[in-house]
Design a protein around this motif. Structure first.
Motif, PDB file in Angstrom:
ATOM      1  N   LEU A 144      78.110  61.772  10.301  1.00 23.78           N
ATOM      2  CA  LEU A 144      78.343  63.192  10.572  1.00 23.78           C
ATOM      3  C   LEU A 144      77.044  63.901  10.948  1.00 23.78           C
ATOM      4  O   LEU A 144      75.963  63.537  10.495  1.00 23.78           O
ATOM      5  N   SER A 145      77.164  64.940  11.759  1.00 28.46           N
ATOM      6  CA  SER A 145      76.002  65.780  12.096  1.00 28.46           C
ATOM      7  C   SER A 145      75.699  66.707  10.930  1.00 28.46           C
ATOM      8  O   SER A 145      76.477  66.809   9.970  1.00 28.46           O
ATOM      9  N   ALA A 146      74.563  67.404  11.007  1.00 27.69           N
ATOM     10  CA  ALA A 146      74.179  68.324   9.929  1.00 27.69           C
ATOM     11  C   ALA A 146      75.233  69.401   9.727  1.00 27.69           C
ATOM     12  O   ALA A 146      75.598  69.745   8.590  1.00 27.69           O
ATOM     13  N   ALA A 180      79.969  71.420   6.574  1.00 25.67           N
ATOM     14  CA  ALA A 180      81.398  71.738   6.527  1.00 25.67           C
ATOM     15  C   ALA A 180      82.127  70.802   5.557  1.00 25.67           C
ATOM     16  O   ALA A 180      83.029  71.227   4.827  1.00 25.67           O
ATOM     17  N   GLU A 181      81.731  69.537   5.556  1.00 28.94           N
ATOM     18  CA  GLU A 181      82.351  68.569   4.647  1.00 28.94           C
ATOM     19  C   GLU A 181      82.076  68.939   3.197  1.00 28.94           C
ATOM     20  O   GLU A 181      82.952  68.847   2.330  1.00 28.94           O
ATOM     21  N   LEU A 182      80.831  69.398   2.912  1.00 29.27           N
ATOM     22  CA  LEU A 182      80.474  69.807   1.555  1.00 29.27           C
ATOM     23  C   LEU A 182      81.294  71.018   1.129  1.00 29.27           C
ATOM     24  O   LEU A 182      81.815  71.062   0.007  1.00 29.27           O
ATOM     25  N   GLU A 183      81.445  71.972   2.042  1.00 34.93           N
ATOM     26  CA  GLU A 183      82.242  73.161   1.721  1.00 34.93           C
ATOM     27  C   GLU A 183      83.706  72.780   1.466  1.00 34.93           C
ATOM     28  O   GLU A 183      84.325  73.303   0.526  1.00 34.93           O
ATOM     29  N   ARG A 184      84.251  71.879   2.293  1.00 30.60           N
ATOM     30  CA  ARG A 184      85.630  71.449   2.079  1.00 30.60           C
ATOM     31  C   ARG A 184      85.783  70.733   0.750  1.00 30.60           C
ATOM     32  O   ARG A 184      86.782  70.893   0.039  1.00 30.60           O
ATOM     33  N   GLN A 185      84.793  69.902   0.398  1.00 33.50           N
ATOM     34  CA  GLN A 185      84.865  69.161  -0.858  1.00 33.50           C
ATOM     35  C   GLN A 185      84.842  70.095  -2.058  1.00 33.50           C
ATOM     36  O   GLN A 185      85.608  69.935  -3.002  1.00 33.50           O
ATOM     37  N   LEU A 186      83.931  71.105  -2.001  1.00 32.78           N
ATOM     38  CA  LEU A 186      83.861  72.079  -3.103  1.00 32.78           C
ATOM     39  C   LEU A 186      85.149  72.879  -3.196  1.00 32.78           C
ATOM     40  O   LEU A 186      85.677  73.121  -4.292  1.00 32.78           O
ATOM     41  N   ALA A 187      85.672  73.277  -2.009  1.00 36.32           N
ATOM     42  CA  ALA A 187      86.905  74.070  -2.006  1.00 36.32           C
ATOM     43  C   ALA A 187      88.074  73.248  -2.534  1.00 36.32           C
ATOM     44  O   ALA A 187      88.912  73.767  -3.284  1.00 36.32           O
ATOM     45  N   ALA A 188      88.129  71.982  -2.158  1.00 33.93           N
ATOM     46  CA  ALA A 188      89.223  71.141  -2.621  1.00 33.93           C
ATOM     47  C   ALA A 188      89.161  70.946  -4.129  1.00 33.93           C
ATOM     48  O   ALA A 188      90.190  70.996  -4.815  1.00 33.93           O
ATOM     49  N   ALA A 238      69.811  65.799   2.064  1.00 32.71           N
ATOM     50  CA  ALA A 238      70.179  66.248   0.730  1.00 32.71           C
ATOM     51  C   ALA A 238      71.682  66.501   0.622  1.00 32.71           C
ATOM     52  O   ALA A 238      72.310  66.178  -0.389  1.00 32.71           O
ATOM     53  N   VAL A 239      72.255  67.093   1.668  1.00 32.23           N
ATOM     54  CA  VAL A 239      73.698  67.333   1.667  1.00 32.23           C
ATOM     55  C   VAL A 239      74.443  65.998   1.614  1.00 32.23           C
ATOM     56  O   VAL A 239      75.432  65.841   0.880  1.00 32.23           O
ATOM     57  N   LEU A 240      73.962  65.005   2.410  1.00 35.31           N
ATOM     58  CA  LEU A 240      74.595  63.689   2.393  1.00 35.31           C
ATOM     59  C   LEU A 240      74.504  63.073   1.000  1.00 35.31           C
ATOM     60  O   LEU A 240      75.435  62.430   0.530  1.00 35.31           O
ATOM     61  N   GLU A 241      73.370  63.289   0.328  1.00 37.97           N
ATOM     62  CA  GLU A 241      73.195  62.770  -1.028  1.00 37.97           C
ATOM     63  C   GLU A 241      74.227  63.380  -1.969  1.00 37.97           C
ATOM     64  O   GLU A 241      74.823  62.707  -2.801  1.00 37.97           O
TER      65      GLU A 241
END
Length: 877
Positions: A540-542, A547-555, A618-621
């Protein structure tokens, strides 16, 4: 047109002028062809009602969802006015389907033999040429109301449709197989013979019925032939012929008008037939006019003139009828109609030329069935002087090469000692029921439909010898191994004086490996899914990561909110005694929500001010923390499973060595000159038959089990296992040779499995090219799956010849390992025999290769057809 005798392995005659190929259909196809002609004539006669004279019969509907062959035969409605779809389908159901299947098998067998032979003899072309003679059986028929000319044409066109369907099905099946050989030239030769005129011996008035394969009325051809057609006969460029034909037609207004009608009728008949085959069931009156329109050009023109009313009547198919037929109804013509009319002229001219060429080729064929009885045919075939056309798997002709034979020898070592231990048990009966009878049954299963392809040469003591073609012997060897394994287990349980274990070693080993597989599979599946998810996130791009992190937190927040709401609802309806537990659950969920929000804020604060690359890392981590942690747990669990299984296997192997039965079966397959039978009449012993064959003795030598070679192989295996730091490593190979002096072949063999000579393996690869595909694979130990390297003692680099069914299961794959050259005692003058071991299907190496690699190797081989084998590589042999 290729001459029929060109490139064939056998032909009669003393020179090109009188060369010919003697052939005969097998009894089954010959009988089916006769029944097919008689059945079709009966159906035609039944349709001919008293007083109808020579008028065409009424048309009938067809059923939906036809198989390919039946649909092709039903399309005979466009070939002849007497072959309406329902009649053709009734013929199909009675006998034509069985004949079509038999001819398809004959074509497939001929293609297989043709593509497997280095010279590519045109076997399938011979079958196609012979098919053109099948309708000739109509000569013995006479139908009231039919001139012979019309009857012969109807039967010939019906057989053309049937043979075309059978040959097409065989070519489609072969086209789907991988292989290094392009079957295109073989297919093209067969397609040339699939000419409707070739199936009719009377061709002077092929267009006498205006419903014919070319949709061409006789008067249209005569108008063309008399004016302009003959001027184009000398040209060999058909594209040029078509262009010049179109130019001349355009310049002749009356001819142009005629051909426009021809083309329009042809297009309308084709679409009307397709509509009826999709919707008509034969009992709907609204289709009556449409059915009748197919019977003649006059009826078709009437339907076209009043087509709008006819379309309105087709209630079950009104919309489709309008789409298909409306553009072709009413007056007027288009350039497409003219082109179709010209195409009909060109097609008929080409078919006439091809049929003449086929007649020349047929002069090189001789149907021996009309000249000899069954016994004479069998003798001619046995002597290699007859092409036998069938799909039953027997060779098309017994050539000098196929008069060679394979030899299989199986020997049980340890039987004598076990007999002594068994003392009073009925050893002879046990040997008969558990060794002889199962092996003979397995051999019979190979020859149920091909007599004399496999022969029992001898049964003596604890050994058996067979002769036959190599593919059947290889299949028999696989079955013998299973039989011998069952025999050993039963004999061990039966012999009271023999040391034995409570559990059979092979069963115990298989149980350990099965348990390991059951425990590993869910772990490996979860690991694969996690690794795929990690790979997806890493790509994934930055922006996508954020966006993936936000979706994960929201889920996660949504999950907790839903859990909180559900717990609150349960609390509201709960009894007093249940409330403390539910209140505690609500408190835990609330704490989790607060921790999620707090953790997210802290993580986001740490990301502020970082460079883009560092921020993305860091986000990927953050996104992959749970997956990476779980992967570590899975790796530890897999290591524990494999370590426990290795210990259990080592313990089982050690216990088996200490209490083993010592019963070992060795199988060896060789190839050479077919055996000579010596029959000696004796007044006391009756007729004594002795089979003499040098390669049979070689096969017997190949089952040798030298104790010295076995001890050397075991010592070497133990030293190698210790050197690699894993004493539990097992040698998966069952065939070994002694270590000779440098540059010299071996002189002793230990064969506790299945082995064959290089000549036998080469013959197997050649004989099964087509139904199977073969490839050579260099196996590198470091590239094998971890569980294979952890269990088995393997060389760093070695080669396998792998054979896989083209359309079967990967589980039926066979793998052959080159063991090395050996000079058997007594065969010094014959030179060295190169030995290959066939890896046992129930052995640990083959099972692990099937589980981890063989499917992938086969897929890679299919993707590179040029690398597939049709014989054993020269350097390998």
């Amino acid at each position: 047109m290729v001459g029929a005798v060109d490139g064939m392995p056998f032909r009669l005659g003393e020179g090109p002028r009188d060369f010919c190929l003697p052939f005969a259909w097998d009894d089954r196809i010959d009988g089916l062809a006769t029944s097919a002609v008689e059945g079709l004539c009966e159906l035609l006669s039944a349709r001919r009602l008293p007083g109808q004279g020579s008028a065409p019969p009424a048309r009938f509907g067809v059923r939906h969802g036809l198989p390919r062959g039946a649909a092709a035969v039903a399309e005979a409605a466009a070939l002849d006015p007497h072959l309406d779809p329902a009649l053709a389908l009734a013929w199909w159901d009675r006998v034509a389907a069985e004949l079509s299947a038999a001819l398809e098998a004959a074509f497939r067998r001929a293609f297989d033999a043709e593509l497997a032979a280095p010279e590519r003899p045109p076997f399938a072309y011979l079958v196609a040429l012979a098919c053109t003679g099948l309708p000739a059986r109509v000569k013995s028929q006479s139908l009231r109301g039919f001139t012979y000319e019309r009857l012969e044409k109807a039967v010939g066109f019906a057989f053309f449709a049937l043979v075309e369907a059978a040959a097409g099905a065989a070519m489609d099946e072969l086209s789907g197989r991988p292989g290094p050989i392009d079957p295109g030239p073989s297919f093209d030769r067969v397609r040339l013979v699939l000419d409707p005129l070739a199936f009719c011996s009377i061709r002077t008035r092929a267009l006498q019925n205006d419903v014919n394969p070319w949709d061409l009325p006789e008067e249209a051809w005569e108008a063309w032939e008399g004016r302009t057609g003959k001027a184009l006969e000398a040209s060999g460029n058909w594209s040029q012929v078509e262009r010049e034909a179109m130019d001349r037609v355009v310049a002749e207004p009356r001819l142009r008008e005629t051909l426009e009608r021809v083309g329009r009728r042809a297009r309308l008949r084709e679409r009307l037939l397709a509509l009826l085959q999709d919707f008509d069931r034969g009992d709907d009156a609204s289709f009556a006019e449409a059915r009748a329109a197919l019977a003649s050009n006059e009826a078709l023109d009437a339907f076209r003139a009043d087509g709008r009313a006819a379309l309105a009547a087709l209630r079950p198919a009104a919309a489709q009828a309008r789409t298909l037929l409306s553009p072709l109804l009413g007056p007027g013509a288009t350039s497409e109609d003219l082109q179709r009319g010209v195409d009909s002229l060109i097609a008929y001219r080409a078919d006439r030329l091809i049929a003449d060429a086929i007649d020349l080729a047929l002069r090189g064929l001789r149907d021996e069935r009309s000249r000899a009885g069954s016994h004479e045919l069998a003798e001619l075939y046995r002597r290699g002087r007859l092409y036998r056309l069938s799909g039953d798997g027997m060779p098309l002709i017994q050539t000098a090469e196929t008069r060679s034979a394979g030899f299989l020898f199986v020997d049980l070592k340890g039987f004598t000692q076990r007999t002594v231990r068994s003392k009073e048990i009925a050893v002879a009966d046990f040997l008969r029921t558990e060794f002889y009878e199962p092996i003979l049954a397995a051999a019979r299963a190979q020859i149920e439909t091909q007599a004399d392809e496999l022969r029992l040469l001898n049964l003596v003591g604890d050994a058996a010898a067979f002769a036959g073609d190599i593919p059947r012997l290889v299949s028999l060897a696989v079955q013998i191994r299973k039989i011998c394994a069952d025999y050993e287990r039963k004999l061990e349980a039966l012999a009271p004086g023999a040391p034995r274990r409570a559990v059979d070693p092979a069963i115990e080993r298989q149980a350990i490996e099965s348990r390991q597989t059951v425990e590993e599979e869910p772990l490996l599946l979860e690991k694969t899914l996690l690794e795929g998810e990690l790979a997806r996130k890493a790509a994934l791009s930055a922006q996508q990561l954020w966006a993936e992190l936000e979706r994960q937190l929201a889920a996660r927040n949504a999950q907790l909110a839903a859990a909180f709401e559900a717990a609150s609802a349960r609390l509201a309806a709960a009894l007093e005694v249940e409330r403390p537990a539910l209140e505690a659950e609500l408190a835990r969920i609330g704490s989790a929500q607060e921790a999620l929000v707090s953790g997210a804020h802290k993580a986001l604060e740490r990301l502020e001010g970082k460079p883009d690359a560092a921020r993305a890392a860091a986000v990927l981590e953050l996104l992959t923390g749970r997956e990476r942690s779980r992967l570590q747990e899975l790796d530890r669990a897999l290591a524990a499973v494999r370590e426990r299984a290795a210990r259990e296997l080592a313990d089982a192997a050690r216990a088996a060595r200490e209490a083993g039965s010592g019963l070992v079966a060795g199988v060896f397959i060789s190839f050479g000159t077919a055996p000579e039978d010596i029959r000696i009449p004796d007044p006391v012993f009756g007729e004594v038959r002795v089979s003499v064959a040098e390669r049979l003795n070689e096969a017997a030598r190949g089952t040798g089990r030298s104790g010295r070679v076995k001890a050397e192989a075991d010592d070497e295996a133990r030293r190698s296992a210790i050197a690699r730091g894993n004493a539990a490593l097992r040698d998966p190979f069952l065939v070994h040779l002694d270590a000779p002096d440098a540059g010299q072949p071996s002189s002793e063999i230990y064969n506790g499995g299945q082995a064959l000579s290089a000549e036998a393996l080469d013959t197997f690869l050649r004989a099964t090219a087509g139904p199977r595909f073969h490839f050579e694979r260099t196996v590198v130990r470091a590239e094998l799956a971890e569980e294979i390297v952890a269990r088995l003692l393997l060389p760093e680099r070695w080669k396998l010849v792998v054979s896989v069914p083209a359309l079967g299961k990967i589980a039926d794959a066979l793998a052959f390992r080159r063991v090395g050259p050996i000079v058997f005692r007594g065969f010094e003058e014959a030179g060295a025999c190169t030995v290959y071991e066939m890896l046992p299907a129930d052995g640990p190496l083959m099972r692990l290769l099937l589980r981890n690699h063989l499917a992938h190797w086969a897929q890679e081989a299919r993707a590179s057809p040029a690398g597939l084998l049709t014989c054993l590589p020269r350097e390998a042999g």
